[in-house]
Design a protein around this motif. Structure first.
Motif, PDB file in Angstrom:
ATOM      1  N   LYS A 110       0.827  -1.212   0.000  1.00 17.90           N
ATOM      2  CA  LYS A 110       0.000   0.000   0.000  1.00 17.90           C
ATOM      3  C   LYS A 110       0.855   1.253   0.000  1.00 17.90           C
ATOM      4  O   LYS A 110       0.345   2.359   0.077  1.00 17.90           O
ATOM      5  CB  LYS A 110      -0.918  -0.015   1.230  1.00 17.90           C
ATOM      6  N   ASP A 111       2.152   1.070  -0.030  1.00 22.85           N
ATOM      7  CA  ASP A 111       3.077   2.207   0.048  1.00 22.85           C
ATOM      8  C   ASP A 111       3.876   2.290  -1.249  1.00 22.85           C
ATOM      9  O   ASP A 111       4.362   1.276  -1.751  1.00 22.85           O
ATOM     10  CB  ASP A 111       4.021   1.977   1.233  1.00 22.85           C
ATOM     11  N   SER A 123       7.251   3.620   4.461  1.00 20.34           N
ATOM     12  CA  SER A 123       8.451   4.425   4.164  1.00 20.34           C
ATOM     13  C   SER A 123       8.597   5.584   5.149  1.00 20.34           C
ATOM     14  O   SER A 123       9.702   5.884   5.620  1.00 20.34           O
ATOM     15  CB  SER A 123       8.385   4.976   2.739  1.00 20.34           C
ATOM     16  N   GLN A 124       7.469   6.199   5.459  1.00 19.80           N
ATOM     17  CA  GLN A 124       7.506   7.324   6.402  1.00 19.80           C
ATOM     18  C   GLN A 124       8.009   6.866   7.775  1.00 19.80           C
ATOM     19  O   GLN A 124       8.836   7.529   8.401  1.00 19.80           O
ATOM     20  CB  GLN A 124       6.081   7.904   6.555  1.00 19.80           C
ATOM     21  N   SER A 125       7.499   5.720   8.209  1.00 16.43           N
ATOM     22  CA  SER A 125       7.896   5.208   9.523  1.00 16.43           C
ATOM     23  C   SER A 125       9.381   4.883   9.550  1.00 16.43           C
ATOM     24  O   SER A 125      10.083   5.204  10.520  1.00 16.43           O
ATOM     25  CB  SER A 125       7.090   3.956   9.868  1.00 16.43           C
ATOM     26  N   VAL A 169       6.693   0.180  12.572  1.00  9.32           N
ATOM     27  CA  VAL A 169       5.647  -0.070  11.591  1.00  9.32           C
ATOM     28  C   VAL A 169       5.377  -1.580  11.566  1.00  9.32           C
ATOM     29  O   VAL A 169       6.301  -2.387  11.688  1.00  9.32           O
ATOM     30  CB  VAL A 169       6.056   0.454  10.196  1.00  9.32           C
ATOM     31  N   GLU A 194       0.569   1.647   4.329  1.00 13.44           N
ATOM     32  CA  GLU A 194       0.788   2.923   3.615  1.00 13.44           C
ATOM     33  C   GLU A 194       1.963   3.709   4.199  1.00 13.44           C
ATOM     34  O   GLU A 194       2.705   4.362   3.483  1.00 13.44           O
ATOM     35  CB  GLU A 194      -0.458   3.833   3.718  1.00 13.44           C
ATOM     36  N   ASP A 195       2.088   3.655   5.526  1.00 14.35           N
ATOM     37  CA  ASP A 195       3.064   4.525   6.196  1.00 14.35           C
ATOM     38  C   ASP A 195       4.431   3.852   6.373  1.00 14.35           C
ATOM     39  O   ASP A 195       5.237   4.296   7.191  1.00 14.35           O
ATOM     40  CB  ASP A 195       2.507   4.951   7.572  1.00 14.35           C
ATOM     41  N   LYS A 221      10.117   5.267  13.295  1.00 11.96           N
ATOM     42  CA  LYS A 221       8.945   4.838  14.076  1.00 11.96           C
ATOM     43  C   LYS A 221       8.630   3.381  13.762  1.00 11.96           C
ATOM     44  O   LYS A 221       8.909   2.904  12.656  1.00 11.96           O
ATOM     45  CB  LYS A 221       7.730   5.704  13.726  1.00 11.96           C
TER      46      LYS A 221
END
Lengths: 422, 367
Positions: free
Chosen positions: B58-59, B108-110, B117, B105-106, B115
């Protein structure tokens, strides 16, 4: 009435003929026995691998690493030894790899640069990759104890959902292992090991920041031996029914009894039914003690309400086998060829049905062929009846097998009658 | 050996060749039986690696892509197939997949901001062996991913030293061992049937009226089946070389080893034929014997890795030494602690012993 008597008489006669023919019995029994033995040995060779562990450092970081490796007894069969002995063991193939915690492990770990040495005899990728994965997992658990598996109940809706809702217990071996490794009970074990102290990290620390949440589709965990060994029952029924009926049908031509049978004052169809009944009973005669032994040994232990479906499944497999055997026995000439062809056909039906493999791993074209193999439904049905609490897919499996049995019996009967009249 | 004895041997040889030419179905079935063995081990080999897993990503971020390529390159662990949830779930229930891996979804951001994931894996835990492979493969990929990104707070990394400069595929390993069993099946069935047929049809009584011992025509028949089996073995060999594209490192040694095996298993077939005296159970007995022999011979991995008991048991079978020789000839692999010359010597001893046993048995059982 006379037809019924004829059916019974021919079935009894064929069964006696079969029981008095050790060659036919051996032909039917040896391949499944060999396959069962093969799978039993195979079960010993999968799983943990013999690995030497050399610990050259004795600080807290090294102790922790050693503990992690020792705890993973599902992956390794560890021999803890010194470096020269480990090299000798590797050379003489007593171990497949050497894992070394070097002398400078603690010093380098402080600087985030510790190395875990893996010396691997990478003869084939199957066991070599198993060791590589396991060692990397152990290295990962050093920093992130929770790195492993977190089974979450109530995964995607599945056919065992109902049973799961009833509160059946997950076994989650990996989770248990990780939990044990990271938990406070470690300290008690440390005392037992007389270790001075162990560097420990909090269970929830995870510098990789990736958490795995595992959802299992099924409630039951089946070990490799049971999963692979049970389908041999299908091969057994198939081989006995097919070889027995095929040899009897081939014998009609060789002994000249076909001419006598066709002159008998009863319907030819009744005689053919008797012949197939003989093959079916032969399968049952062998199956009953085999299943009995399996139950006594604890290998076969279905839920109590699955015995009737299991019996129905075996009966339709035996009918399929008898029908196929009848067809084969009329097509081929010579008992030797018939016995060989029956054995080969039974082996292919078994293999393509997933008896020796896991269907998901096959390429798509083989999976399509497998879907056309009635024994795939027999093996799926058998596993479902024996291993799982619900029988969600079982009616479909039984329906496919029943349809196959009807077709093969009618086809086999028509071919036998035609061959008698020739 | 007298001239008449030699004539009897040649006569037996010619008669058996004629018999084999008149039994094309039997010869065909024997070869099919042998090739079935290659299929069997190939099917098993397919389950050894690259678990088919649906990937729902989803990312679209860079770290998700890096993670996916790490998963794909982690020790043949996963055969990833990008799918949507509905079709993946259906395929999982159909038994076409081992699992479904979902990257949120998150992701790459995590990873970027350090953070935690959670990635989700749905497994068809139909058997523990398959589940274990996935349970080891995922952490292994995560560790490799973390090291690629040089994440802080990691203390340990694995440094691997391989004894062999290249990896050998599992199927490639299995089918080469399978060739030894092909020799066993073909040579064993043909020679055992040739001898058993003489007893079954009663020809052995007629041979007793001949002006020479019945041993000689039977020896001629056995020699014919050995030569024929050697020729027939070229077909599975061709399948391995051209079909599986496994070219032997030492071609002459490979052919020589297989021919030595053919002669040895032919003698074993003679012994079985003389003991059974019936043709019907011959094929089943040899196929039934071949399966456990295959596994106790280091066919899946060096036999000693399966434990000392099985390794010692393996020495009771010539297949153990034969697998050692052919693995060296095809892949250059040393799969037994014994050297190749010791394995060849052991095979030669087996050949002499079986030849002597076969000759003794034939002499005893013939008038």
């Amino acid at each position: 009435m006379s037809n019924l008597r004829a059916i019974g008489a021919l079935a009894r006669l064929d069964l006696r003929l079969w029981l008095k023919s050790p060659a036919a019995i051996a032909s039917a029994l040896l391949p499944p026995l060999g396959m069962a033995l093969l799978l039993a040995v195979l079960a010993l060779s999968v799983g943990e691998q013999p690995v030497a562990l050399v610990v050259e450092a004795h600080g807290p970081y090294a102790l922790r690493m050693e503990k992690l490796l020792r705890a993973d007894d599902e992956a390794y069969l560890l021999k803890i030894t010194d470096a020269p002995t480990a090299e000798r063991l590797l050379r003489t193939q007593e171990v497949a790899a050497i894992i070394t915690i070097p002398a400078d492990f603690d010093r380098k770990a402080v600087n985030h640069d510790a190395i875990l040495h893996l010396k691997l005899n990478n003869i084939d990728i199957d066991f070599a990759d198993d060791i590589r994965r396991s060692v990397e997992r152990s290295a990962g658990q050093f920093d992130a104890p929770s790195l492993g598996h977190h089974e979450a109940p109530g995964a995607i809706p599945d056919k065992e959902g109902a049973a799961r809702a009833e509160g059946e217990k997950h076994e989650g071996a990996g989770e248990a292992k990780a939990g044990k490794e990271a938990g406070p009970e470690d300290h008690e074990e440390d005392e037992n090991n007389n270790a001075p102290y162990v560097f420990d990290v909090a269970p929830d620390v995870n510098p990789y920041h990736i958490v795995v949440e595992e959802h299992d589709l099924r409630v039951t965990h089946v070990d490799f031996l049971h999963y692979q060994l049970i389908p041999v029952l299908v091969l057994l029924v198939l081989n006995i029914g097919m070889t027995g009926t095929a040899l009897l049908c081939a014998g009609d031509g060789e002994r000249g009894t076909a001419r006598l049978l066709v002159l008998a004052p009863v319907s030819a169809w009744a005689l053919v039914v008797g012949r197939m009944l003989g093959g079916l009973i032969a399968s049952v005669v062998v199956l009953i003690p085999t299943v009995g032994l399996g139950v006594a040994a604890g290998i076969i232990a279905p839920p109590a309400n699955h015995w009737a479906p299991l019996l129905a499944l075996f009966l339709v497999i035996a009918l399929c086998a008898a029908g196929l055997g009848a067809a084969l026995g009329t097509i081929l000439r010579g008992s030797r060829n018939v016995a060989m062809a029956s054995s080969i056909l039974a082996t292919y039906l078994f293999l393509m049905g997933g008896g020796f493999t896991t269907i998901a791993f096959l390429p798509p074209w083989l999976r399509h062929i497998s879907a056309l193999d009635p024994m795939r439904y027999a093996i799926d049905g058998l596993r479902e009846a024996l291993f799982y609490p619900t029988l969600t897919g079982f009616p479909t499996d039984l329906a496919v097998l029943t349809g196959t049995a009807i077709v093969t019996v009618l086809l086999g009967a028509a071919m036998v009658i035609r061959s008698w009249r020739r | 050996m007298r001239r008449s004895d030699l004539q009897a041997v040649v006569g037996g040889f010619q008669a058996e060749i004629l018999q084999l030419r008149r039994s094309p179905l039997f010869v065909f079935l024997t070869i099919v039986q042998a090739i079935t063995f290659l299929l069997l081990v190939s099917l098993f080999g397919l389950t050894g690696s690259s678990a088919p897993v649906a990937l729902i990503c989803k990312d679209t971020g860079p770290y998700a892509r890096t993670f996916i390529s790490t998963l794909e390159s982690t020790h043949h662990s996963f055969d990833l197939k990008e799918m949507d949830l509905a079709s993946a779930t259906a395929a999982l229930h159909r038994g076409d997949l081992v699992g479904i891996l979902t990257i949120p979804e998150d992701f790459s951001q995590s990873v970027l901001f350090g953070k935690d994931v959670t990635i989700r894996i749905d497994i068809d835990n139909v058997n523990t062996d398959m589940t274990d492979d996935v349970q080891r493969g995922l952490p292994s990929a995560i560790v490799r991913f973390g090291q690629q990104l040089h994440l802080p707070d990691l203390h340990v990394r694995v440094v691997e030293q391989d004894l062999i400069p290249h990896d050998t595929g599992y199927i490639a390993y299995l089918v080469v061992s399978g060739l030894v069993l092909n020799a066993f099946v073909i040579a064993g069935i043909l020679s055992a049937t040739a001898i058993a047929r003489e007893f079954e049809s009663g020809t052995i009584k007629l041979l007793s009226l001949a002006p020479t011992s019945a041993f000689f025509p039977l020896a001629g028949r056995a020699a014919a089946t050995t030569v024929f089996a050697g020729g027939a073995l070229l077909l599975p060999l061709a399948i391995v070389v051209f079909g599986y594209r496994i070219v032997p490192v030492h071609p002459m040694a490979a052919v020589g080893a297989l021919m030595l095996c053919t002669a040895l298993f032919s003698c074993l077939g003679i012994v079985l034929g003389a003991l059974l005296k019936r043709t019907v159970p011959v094929a089943s007995l040899i196929v039934g014997m071949s399966l456990p022999l295959y596994l106790c011979s280091g066919a899946l991995e060096p036999e000693r890795y399966d434990g000392e008991k099985l390794w010692i048991l393996g020495h009771l079978s010539p297949v153990y030494h034969a697998v050692g020789v052919v693995q060296m000839a095809f892949h250059g692999l040393k799969v037994t602690p014994e050297s190749t010359s010791v394995n060849i010597l052991a095979l030669a001893c087996w050949l002499v012993a079986m030849l002597a046993l076969a000759a003794w048995l034939l002499r005893r059982r013939t008038p």
